[in-house]
Design a protein around this motif. Structure first.
Motif: not given
Length: 222
Positions: A151-154, A207-208, A213-216
């Motif tokens: 439930l915490l995974r985008w 998400r924030a 999407s390429g950020s890590s």
């Protein structure tokens, strides 16, 4: 009592089906993690009963219902044996399991919210514990298996949000003194349908803001 929304026999059947399906998902994760029969049983029990046990401990309903009702306790063990011997076949009907899991989610968020209300909590706490009843077992399962809770995974379809909506509907019905078997079923169906739509259309929570999407994690400051 508000928590007795359905007739006792119907409630028992619904609870047992929900527990069994949740236990199957816990057992399947144990198989994917290459755990032994004991590990399969532990993850099955935790997934199926963890949310309800957490709720009961918080509200002071001890011993928890999972330990008073033998059917609740032994149903996950049956599911463990099914997974142990038939896990390839169980995996093949994964879509059916997801549908039944969504039904269990809807049922448990409704009954969990109603039970919290019976112990004198306010609406916000009722909603929180209703949601926890529905998703708490899955969180405990993932933590025991060393995984980030689903439930915490985008990258997973909405799971907690349908439970939150269902619990909120129940809290409103309680405030209006309109919670009964019919309206409780409608609240459960609301969460159920939302979960199925999330699976069908891959709905995810945002998400924030402006996060690409390429950020890590490695790009983030320590």
């Amino acid at each position: 009592m508000t928590s007795q929304i359905f007739a006792p026999g119907v409630q028992q059947v619904l609870d047992t089906v929900g527990i069994f399906v949740f236990a199957l998902s816990g057992g399947l994760l144990a198989v994917r993690k290459n755990l032994d029969i004991f590990g399969i049983a532990v993850l099955a029990e935790v997934t199926a009963l963890g949310g309800g046990v957490f709720r009961d401990l918080i509200i002071g309903a001890v011993p928890p219902a999972a330990f008073e009702n033998r059917g609740y306790f032994f149903t996950p063990l049956v599911a463990s044996l099914v997974v142990f011997f038939l896990h390839p076949e169980v995996q093949r009907i994964n879509r059916t399991i997801q549908v039944l899991d969504a039904a269990g989610l809807g049922l448990f968020c409704v009954t969990g919210t109603a039970k919290a209300h019976d112990f004198g909590l306010g609406s916000v706490a009722d909603i929180a514990l209703g949601m926890a009843t529905a998703v708490g077992g899955g969180v405990a399962r993932d933590l025991l298996a060393h995984e980030l809770p689903s439930l915490l995974r985008w990258d997973r379809a909405l799971y907690a949000v349908p439970a939150l909506v269902g619990s909120s509907v129940v809290a409103v019905l309680i405030a209006l003194d309109r919670l009964d078997g019919v309206t409780g079923t409608l609240a459960a169906l609301t969460a159920f349908v939302l979960r199925l739509l999330a699976l069908r259309y891959d709905w995810r929570a945002p998400r924030a803001w402006h996060r690409g999407s390429g950020s890590s994690a490695a790009d983030d400051p320590a």
